[in-house]
Design an enzyme around this catalytic site. Structure first.
Site, PDB file in Angstrom:
ATOM      1  CE  LYS A   1      -1.390  10.794 -11.804  1.00 18.50           C
ATOM      2  NZ  LYS A   1      -0.365   9.748 -11.536  1.00 18.50           N
TER       3      LYS A   1
ATOM      4  CE1 TYR B   1      -5.097  10.295 -11.879  1.00 15.76           C
ATOM      5  CE2 TYR B   1      -5.135  11.986 -13.582  1.00 15.76           C
ATOM      6  CZ  TYR B   1      -4.724  10.754 -13.133  1.00 15.76           C
ATOM      7  OH  TYR B   1      -3.939   9.956 -13.937  1.00 15.76           O
TER       8      TYR B   1
ATOM      9  CG  ASP C   1      -1.792   1.189   1.376  1.00 13.49           C
ATOM     10  OD1 ASP C   1      -1.612   2.151   0.607  1.00 13.49           O
ATOM     11  OD2 ASP C   1      -2.664   1.186   2.266  1.00 13.49           O
TER      12      ASP C   1
ATOM     13  CB  SER D   1      -1.767  12.753 -15.292  1.00 21.32           C
ATOM     14  OG  SER D   1      -2.844  12.945 -16.200  1.00 21.32           O
TER      15      SER D   1
END
Length: 246
Positions: A158, A154, A62, A141
């Protein structure tokens, strides 16, 4: 000689998708890989597909848990004798507009992507600094560059990975450790191919090259950053986007 001959890499989220493609390319270039993933069955299956224990090893990890990440990097040293390359790739999505996104969904994505990347970077660097060499590759990303609707969590994570990469690169450059990032764009995968056709076509229209990337094309960028071909590069961000959002 292969680009990564005799080197050992740890890849988080390595059981599938981009992580698995990177593992395939690294092994083809002479490396041995340790895959860290939350799904033990999928990770063991990935190891078998990659060629078995001679070249690959599975560890349940994890990325948000520092102790489990320490065990992951230690497994590379114990199994293959060292740690030369770290790829922080593990990730999740919990997409929703700000109005609908829960605090839990925000925290989950930040924890996995940003804290997970920090854990992997700092723990791998602790090993690499002793050897005075090593390459760390963080998967960001294009969402972190431009921000995408429904991805405040997100996109924030990123973008944070880019800042983390640059700051960490400055801390360990004098120790022979290089840290770079990759920002993939639209990558062909089971997840993206499940998109409604309307959304897929909309994203495709934003790409000057007119197509999505294959995971192997991200893996090629990772192989370059992991190898001596990028020996004078650190703190850099490579976009693998087909020209999208340039």
């Amino acid at each position: 000689m292969a680009l990564l001959d005799g080197r050992t890499a740890v890849i988080t989220g390595g059981a599938q998708g981009i992580g698995f493609a990177i593992a395939q390319r690294f092994i083809a270039e002479g490396a041995r890989v340790v895959l860290g993933d939350l799904n033990p069955e999928a990770t063991e299956a990935a190891v078998a597909a990659l060629g078995g224990p001679a070249v690959a090893h599975a560890v349940r990890a994890d990325v948000t848990d520092a102790a489990e990440m320490q065990a992951l990097v230690d497994a590379a040293v114990a199994t293959f004798g060292g740690l030369d390359i770290m790829v922080n790739n593990a990730g999740i999505t919990r997409d929703a507009t700000m109005r609908k996104m829960t605090e839990e969904q925000f925290d989950q994505v930040i924890d996995v992507h940003l804290k997970g990347c920090w854990n992997g970077t700092r723990l791998a660097a602790n090993i690499m600094r002793e050897a005075k060499s090593g390459a760390i590759i963080n998967i960001s990303s294009i969402s972190g560059k431009v921000g995408l609707v429904g991805q405040t969590n997100y996109s924030a994570a990123k973008a944070g990975i880019v800042g983390l990469t640059k700051a960490a690169a400055k801390e360990v450059a004098h120790l022979g450790v290089r840290i770079n990032a990759i920002q993939p764009g639209l990558i062909r995968s089971a997840m993206t191919e499940a998109m409604p056709q309307r959304i897929w076509d909309q994203k495709l229209a934003e790409i000057p090259m007119g197509r999505a990337a294959e995971p192997s094309e991200v893996a090629s960028a990772a192989a370059f950053l992991a190898s001596d071909m990028s020996s004078y590069m650190t703190g850099c961000v490579l976009e693998v986007t087909g020209g999208r959002h340039i």
